[in-house]
Design a protein around this motif. Structure first.
Motif, mmCIF file in Angstrom:
data_model
loop_
_atom_site.group_PDB
_atom_site.id
_atom_site.type_symbol
_atom_site.label_atom_id
_atom_site.label_comp_id
_atom_site.label_asym_id
_atom_site.label_seq_id
_atom_site.Cartn_x
_atom_site.Cartn_y
_atom_site.Cartn_z
ATOM 1 N N GLN A 508 0.826 -1.205 0.000
ATOM 2 C CA GLN A 508 0.000 0.000 0.000
ATOM 3 C C GLN A 508 0.867 1.265 0.000
ATOM 4 N N CYS A 509 2.031 1.160 0.640
ATOM 5 C CA CYS A 509 2.966 2.288 0.632
ATOM 6 C C CYS A 509 3.419 2.607 -0.791
ATOM 7 N N LYS A 510 3.649 1.571 -1.577
ATOM 8 C CA LYS A 510 4.074 1.773 -2.965
ATOM 9 C C LYS A 510 2.986 2.470 -3.776
ATOM 10 N N ILE A 511 1.731 2.070 -3.555
ATOM 11 C CA ILE A 511 0.624 2.720 -4.262
ATOM 12 C C ILE A 511 0.533 4.189 -3.850
ATOM 13 N N LEU A 512 0.683 4.453 -2.547
ATOM 14 C CA LEU A 512 0.672 5.842 -2.065
ATOM 15 C C LEU A 512 1.737 6.672 -2.751
ATOM 16 N N GLY A 513 2.959 6.112 -2.860
ATOM 17 C CA GLY A 513 4.064 6.827 -3.502
ATOM 18 C C GLY A 513 3.769 7.148 -4.956
ATOM 19 N N GLN A 518 2.055 11.305 -9.051
ATOM 20 C CA GLN A 518 1.149 11.685 -10.135
ATOM 21 C C GLN A 518 0.124 12.740 -9.711
ATOM 22 N N GLY A 519 0.143 13.139 -8.421
ATOM 23 C CA GLY A 519 -0.796 14.142 -7.924
ATOM 24 C C GLY A 519 -2.245 13.697 -8.017
ATOM 25 N N ARG A 520 -2.510 12.436 -7.619
ATOM 26 C CA ARG A 520 -3.853 11.883 -7.759
ATOM 27 C C ARG A 520 -4.535 11.706 -6.399
ATOM 28 N N CYS A 521 -5.838 11.492 -6.460
ATOM 29 C CA CYS A 521 -6.637 11.320 -5.248
ATOM 30 C C CYS A 521 -6.839 9.838 -4.957
ATOM 31 N N ALA A 522 -7.040 9.528 -3.676
ATOM 32 C CA ALA A 522 -7.156 8.131 -3.268
ATOM 33 C C ALA A 522 -8.329 7.937 -2.325
ATOM 34 N N LEU A 523 -8.896 6.730 -2.385
ATOM 35 C CA LEU A 523 -9.848 6.287 -1.379
ATOM 36 C C LEU A 523 -9.058 5.496 -0.348
ATOM 37 N N LEU A 524 -9.188 5.867 0.920
ATOM 38 C CA LEU A 524 -8.363 5.288 1.976
ATOM 39 C C LEU A 524 -9.232 4.569 3.010
ATOM 40 N N ALA A 540 -3.977 5.719 10.568
ATOM 41 C CA ALA A 540 -3.146 4.669 9.971
ATOM 42 C C ALA A 540 -3.874 4.120 8.746
ATOM 43 N N ILE A 541 -3.187 4.094 7.622
ATOM 44 C CA ILE A 541 -3.792 3.651 6.358
ATOM 45 C C ILE A 541 -3.635 2.140 6.215
ATOM 46 N N ARG A 542 -4.747 1.470 5.908
ATOM 47 C CA ARG A 542 -4.731 0.017 5.712
ATOM 48 C C ARG A 542 -4.866 -0.364 4.240
ATOM 49 N N ARG A 543 -5.601 0.435 3.463
ATOM 50 C CA ARG A 543 -5.788 0.115 2.051
ATOM 51 C C ARG A 543 -5.888 1.392 1.247
ATOM 52 N N VAL A 544 -5.316 1.387 0.034
ATOM 53 C CA VAL A 544 -5.291 2.560 -0.840
ATOM 54 C C VAL A 544 -5.830 2.168 -2.210
ATOM 55 N N GLN A 545 -6.749 2.983 -2.740
ATOM 56 C CA GLN A 545 -7.251 2.785 -4.092
ATOM 57 C C GLN A 545 -7.313 4.137 -4.792
ATOM 58 N N ALA A 546 -6.903 4.185 -6.058
ATOM 59 C CA ALA A 546 -6.998 5.422 -6.834
ATOM 60 C C ALA A 546 -8.464 5.752 -7.074
#
Length: 643
Positions: A508-513, A518-524, A540-546
């Motif tokens: 998930q850290c890699k997706i955040l990076g 890319q300056g994009r928004c995420a659902l956390l 604390a972030i458990r899951r990241v989705q664009a």
């Protein structure tokens, strides 16, 4: 006569060749004169208040103002002198100051070293710990700080009371303890023990007290200095509590060219429901100002010179022209009246991007793309004025006729482009946030803002509260925990402001990076925990989705209240091109006996922020509501809806 002097050719003041320590030995006294921006902020706020015929005497304020201490206890101190850092705001919420002396103490304690005593100070103040004094003789001087040495003056008074020091001797003791020179300390210890014996303290007791005083003296703060700072802190807090509009306008005037500071103020205003209006060439001043609104309401009007790449001198010329000859009636009127020598294409583009011309021409893209045309007309009108071709009696620009401007007809910005241009002009997102583009998706998935999630009430100790957020990923930094585990610390933002969150899941850290790059928004998907009720929850972030990848797969629903037949006709025309998604559109109309009837217009529409904005502008439609698609009983239209 006392010290050798140096004549600085750039100044009329003589300069000593000795440094501050040697001039004291030569018989001079050293003073530090501090130039504080806060003094100018206070003066500006008073001037702004006088424009509303409100006279304020800051030197005559009551020291027991309830609103001030309520504000401090909430930690609501963004912009308050000496009390605005995140750590200090948490400290205020934990200690809960109730008098001016508490403010002096916190200003003194909130520094490396003495800040270790803040928890004990707060516990003793609020009755969670018993107040204890090192010696009964010290109770009077330590009472105001709940038995804790905080000030240099307390160290000096303790030496006087316990060991019979004179004021001069006590000051030498304070200096010796600050410098930690062993020879001086040994001399002072002997003097202290000898003097303490006269108050019936034995050698062991005297040495213990000397060590205790020495421990605090090393970082004791000068109380008179702290009190002066606390005075300014109280005055700025008073303004924020009683006159927030003038407080913000004055504060922002002196951070005009620091967009990061302006962003913090704007976020704070939105959080506290203090209206801030976009810049307007017909209403803004070069500086930030307070503007009266209908219904006796107030708002802070954004400064023209607060935008990037415009310049205060050029904006002052625009405001002067407006003051002398009245508001600008159109973009042609603006171009025909301004001095083009002080205004360039970049400045016009910045004004257009920020919405400065919205009252004259709501299509910002047209102004932006037509900046060259505006300047061309301005130059032509200026040439006509200078050559004396302004008509027989000087009316108009050229023969009394205003030169027309043909702006590009096909220029148009999407909601995202509007936000990007605003960010370029303001240095931050002003009227909307990138997350707002996905409000259909976020509403469907039940995502809350950071502020809303944190304000749902205190979290029990040891409890991890799950939640869903939507945010722009601004920056990601890698850190190592105390146990050596690598994790990511993300800087995020949403419409409620900026916040930080940690993530320990490597994938998930890699997706955040990637999203940050890319300056994009995420659902956390997050978890919140809280050490105490007085501090903000940690995220604390458990899951990241664009977020931009969820629009096509998330089912959402939009409800529109149709007020009349015209609104229904307009609605059917607008939604026809929106087929091709997975979202549901429901019209709510008045039926027989005034009962509302829900009509499902379809379940295969594309709904995004621009669609919402478009439908909100339609006359005859109201209450545009977004939410998750769910099973519901709606009437299937028996007739095909046509315009």
């Amino acid at each position: 006569q006392l010290v050798p002097l140096y004549r600085d050719p750039r100044s009329d003041l003589p300069v000593t060749q000795f440094d501050m320590k040697f001039v004291e030995k030569a018989g001079l006294v050293k003073f530090d004169f501090l130039g504080l921006k806060t003094l100018s902020v206070l003066k500006k706020a008073v001037e702004l208040l006088s424009e509303r015929n409100i006279d304020v005497d800051l030197d005559g304020l009551s020291w027991e103002d309830e609103k001030v201490f309520e504000l401090l206890q909430r930690g609501d101190t963004v912009g308050v002198f000496q009390l605005e850092s995140e750590g200090m705001r948490r400290t205020l919420a934990a200690v809960k100051p109730t008098n001016f002396g508490d403010i002096i103490a916190l200003v003194s304690l909130y520094r490396p070293g003495p800040m270790d005593n803040i928890p004990l100070f707060g516990d003793r103040k609020n009755g969670r710990a018993e107040i204890a004094y090192p010696h009964p003789l010290l109770q009077d001087i330590l009472k105001e700080t709940y038995g804790i040495f905080v000030y240099q003056e307390q160290v000096m008074q303790a030496a006087q009371i316990i060991a019979g020091y004179s004021l001069g001797e006590a000051d030498l003791l304070r200096r010796a303890m600050g410098k930690k020179i062993q020879a001086e300390m040994d001399t002072q210890r002997k003097r202290f023990v000898t003097g303490a014996a006269e108050n019936d303290l034995n050698s062991e007791q005297a040495n213990e007290l000397f060590d205790l005083i020495d421990k605090f003296a090393g970082y004791g703060f000068n109380k008179s200095h702290a009190a002066a700072y606390a005075l300014l802190a109280y005055q700025t807090a008073w303004l924020k509590a009683h006159y927030p509009h003038e407080f913000y306008a004055a504060s922002m005037c002196f951070d005009m060219h620091q967009s990061d500071k302006l962003s913090i103020f704007v976020d704070d205003m939105k959080r506290l429901s203090v209206d801030v209006l976009q810049p307007d060439v017909n209403k803004s001043r070069p500086n930030f100002s307070v503007e009266e609104q209908p219904g006796a309401l107030l708002a802070v009007r954004y400064a023209l010179a607060g935008l990037k790449n415009v310049g205060e001198k050029a904006m002052q010329a625009v405001v002067t022209e407006r003051a002398e000859k009245g508001p600008f009636s159109s973009i042609e009127d603006f171009a025909n009246r301004i001095d083009p020598h002080g205004l360039n294409k970049r400045q016009l583009e910045s004004l257009a991007s920020a919405g400065g011309f919205d009252a004259l021409e709501p299509n910002r893209a047209a102004i932006y793309d037509g900046a060259d045309m505006v300047l061309s007309v301005a130059n032509s009108a200026a040439d006509a004025r200078e050559s004396g071709q302004g008509g027989l009696f000087g009316e108009g620009s050229a023969g009394g006729e205003m030169q027309a401007i043909r702006l590009p007809e096909n220029s148009h910005w999407s909601l995202n482009e509007i936000m990007v241009h605003e960010r370029d002009a303001f240095g931050f997102y002003f009227s909307a946030h990138p997350v707002s583009q996905f409000q259909a998706v976020t509403a469907s998935l039940g995502a809350l803002t950071h502020a809303a999630l944190c304000s749902e009430g205190p979290i029990g100790e040891g409890v991890r509260k799950p939640g869903v957020m939507a945010a722009l990923v601004e920056k990601v930094r890698w850190r190592d925990s105390r146990r050596g585990k690598r994790f990511a610390l993300a800087d995020l933002s949403d419409s409620s402001g900026q916040f930080s969150a940690s993530c320990f899941e490597e994938d998930q850290c890699k997706i955040l990076g990637e999203l940050a790059d890319q300056g994009r928004c995420a659902l956390l998907n997050v978890e919140l925990d809280q050490k105490s009720d007085d501090e903000s929850p940690r995220v604390a972030i458990r899951r990241v989705q664009a977020l931009d990848g969820l629009e096509k797969t998330t089912r959402t629903r939009m409800e529109l209240e149709v007020l009349d037949i015209a609104g229904l006709h307009e609605l059917t025309k607008l939604v026809a091109p929106l087929v091709g998604g997975q979202s549901e559109l429901v019209a709510i109309m008045a039926g027989p006996d005034d009962e509302s009837v829900r009509v499902c217009l379809g379940r295969s529409f594309r709904l995004d922020a621009e669609t919402v904005e478009m439908l909100e502008r339609v006359k005859g439609l109201a209450a545009v509501r977004l939410g998750p698609a769910r099973a519901m009983r709606v009437a299937k239209p028996k007739l095909r809806l046509v315009s």
